[in-house]
Design an enzyme around this catalytic site. Sequence first.
Site, PDB file in Angstrom:
ATOM      1  N   THR A  56      25.473 -60.854  66.855  1.00 16.21           N
ATOM      2  CA  THR A  56      25.138 -61.278  68.244  1.00 16.21           C
ATOM      3  C   THR A  56      23.606 -61.125  68.219  1.00 16.21           C
ATOM      4  O   THR A  56      23.112 -60.222  68.008  1.00 16.21           O
ATOM      5  CB  THR A  56      25.870 -60.059  69.000  1.00 16.21           C
ATOM      6  OG1 THR A  56      27.252 -60.166  68.830  1.00 16.21           O
ATOM      7  CG2 THR A  56      25.541 -60.441  70.637  1.00 16.21           C
TER       8      THR A  56
ATOM      9  N   ASN B 150      32.780 -54.509  71.367  1.00 19.07           N
ATOM     10  CA  ASN B 150      33.392 -54.009  70.158  1.00 19.07           C
ATOM     11  C   ASN B 150      33.900 -52.446  70.232  1.00 19.07           C
ATOM     12  O   ASN B 150      33.996 -52.115  69.155  1.00 19.07           O
ATOM     13  CB  ASN B 150      33.062 -54.460  68.929  1.00 19.07           C
ATOM     14  CG  ASN B 150      33.146 -56.082  68.698  1.00 19.07           C
ATOM     15  OD1 ASN B 150      33.622 -56.728  69.347  1.00 19.07           O
ATOM     16  ND2 ASN B 150      32.226 -56.790  68.038  1.00 19.07           N
TER      17      ASN B 150
ATOM     18  N   LYS C  90      28.552 -53.560  69.343  1.00 14.47           N
ATOM     19  CA  LYS C  90      27.938 -54.206  70.662  1.00 14.47           C
ATOM     20  C   LYS C  90      29.026 -53.309  71.715  1.00 14.47           C
ATOM     21  O   LYS C  90      30.335 -53.076  71.115  1.00 14.47           O
ATOM     22  CB  LYS C  90      27.893 -55.509  70.881  1.00 14.47           C
ATOM     23  CG  LYS C  90      29.131 -56.331  70.398  1.00 14.47           C
ATOM     24  CD  LYS C  90      29.036 -57.863  70.657  1.00 14.47           C
ATOM     25  CE  LYS C  90      30.081 -58.629  69.832  1.00 14.47           C
ATOM     26  NZ  LYS C  90      30.035 -60.200  70.102  1.00 14.47           N
TER      27      LYS C  90
ATOM     28  N   ASP D  69      28.358 -55.858  63.560  1.00 15.11           N
ATOM     29  CA  ASP D  69      28.761 -56.493  64.934  1.00 15.11           C
ATOM     30  C   ASP D  69      28.671 -55.382  66.079  1.00 15.11           C
ATOM     31  O   ASP D  69      29.705 -55.472  66.878  1.00 15.11           O
ATOM     32  CB  ASP D  69      30.067 -57.057  64.698  1.00 15.11           C
ATOM     33  CG  ASP D  69      30.168 -58.541  65.914  1.00 15.11           C
ATOM     34  OD1 ASP D  69      28.982 -58.712  66.446  1.00 15.11           O
ATOM     35  OD2 ASP D  69      31.334 -58.918  66.044  1.00 15.11           O
TER      36      ASP D  69
ATOM     37  N   ASP E 286      37.187 -54.928  65.979  1.00 15.51           N
ATOM     38  CA  ASP E 286      36.669 -56.232  65.426  1.00 15.51           C
ATOM     39  C   ASP E 286      35.854 -56.007  63.947  1.00 15.51           C
ATOM     40  O   ASP E 286      34.603 -56.027  64.021  1.00 15.51           O
ATOM     41  CB  ASP E 286      35.970 -56.966  66.398  1.00 15.51           C
ATOM     42  CG  ASP E 286      35.938 -58.616  66.307  1.00 15.51           C
ATOM     43  OD1 ASP E 286      36.120 -58.950  64.882  1.00 15.51           O
ATOM     44  OD2 ASP E 286      35.685 -59.347  67.298  1.00 15.51           O
TER      45      ASP E 286
END
Length: 360
Positions: A211, A181, A178, A176, A194
């Site tokens: 995502t 985060n 991005k 995850d 996260d």
Amino acid sequence: MADDAKRYGSSAFIAGYSDAKQEQYNQYLKKLHRDFIDSWNDKPQDQAKLGDFEQQKILGTGAFGVVYLTKHLITGKYYAMKMLEKENIVKLKQIEHSYYEKKILCGLNFTFCVYMKYFFKDNVYLYFVLPYIAGGEMFTHLRKLGKFEETSSKFYGAQVILALEYLHACELVYRDLKPENILIERTGYIKITDFGFCKLIRGRTWTLCGTPEYLAPEIILSKGYGMSVDWWSLGVLLFEMSAGHPPFYASDPMRIYEKIVAGKYRCPNHFSLELKDLISRILQTDITRRLGNLKSGALDFKNHKWFREIDWDSLLNSRFPAPFIPKIRSPGDSSYFESYEEEKIKESPICLYEEEFADF
């Protein structure tokens, strides 16, 4: 773009971080891996309760609950308290995910990753109490500036590489990555947060999660995948930090997926030749050619010419100069976070979903 990479060729790699140094570092990572597995196999007891904290303001909201800025009444220290509503977790079939997120956070011990300080539960919520990172999300800073200078992208990207190298050494795939985060500390350094999609794997996994703009082709094609997906998302992150937008984007997620699987993108003209080369080596749809996933692993990043100014050991010890230092006025300063409407904290006279969360 492909011609640029071809012209640039093997000269992209420089002898910056030796094999011997990397071998020494690998020994350190093995120790951290053993520590993580010891924690994974342990069953820590919760060490706090809601009454130990004073909730001050909401820092963020999500599908499962809210994150509060809280003050620990005994120590006076500030923390980010993630309150996950049990009912939402059950409805969205995320019981196992929340349980593993807790186990992972309890075991993490690396300078560029957040970790669990306290955890507990009550009749309605699960609580994860994490270090408070006052500089806010990278996403906020990126949107404000439009794009980062390459020196900043390099500084943040190098820390992400070390964080992913650590997670992979612990047999964890993050899934995850991005700007939302990645948090900016008061020192200007980062912490990845996260870990809801993070998973301990030995071999391959097939779950479709992440995502859309950051998904690797092998996730979209349901081929089964491993750590290679994190290196792909690093390529997307380096591109987005330096361009202000991701390499693959469209209003329709299916169109995004088509572009990702085709591996077609255009670098802005202002990208340096070294950055174009690095991204072309990471955004490889063929995982056997993708940087980070080759025989030398993360060493290929450490010796790429784009990172030639990075002193990796200084960076690891937070002694490398940060390009941006957030202006933090006090330990509980929340000015880098958006303001949210206060939410009523739910209460219940009985313990909800007691059986489902018995192991938490």
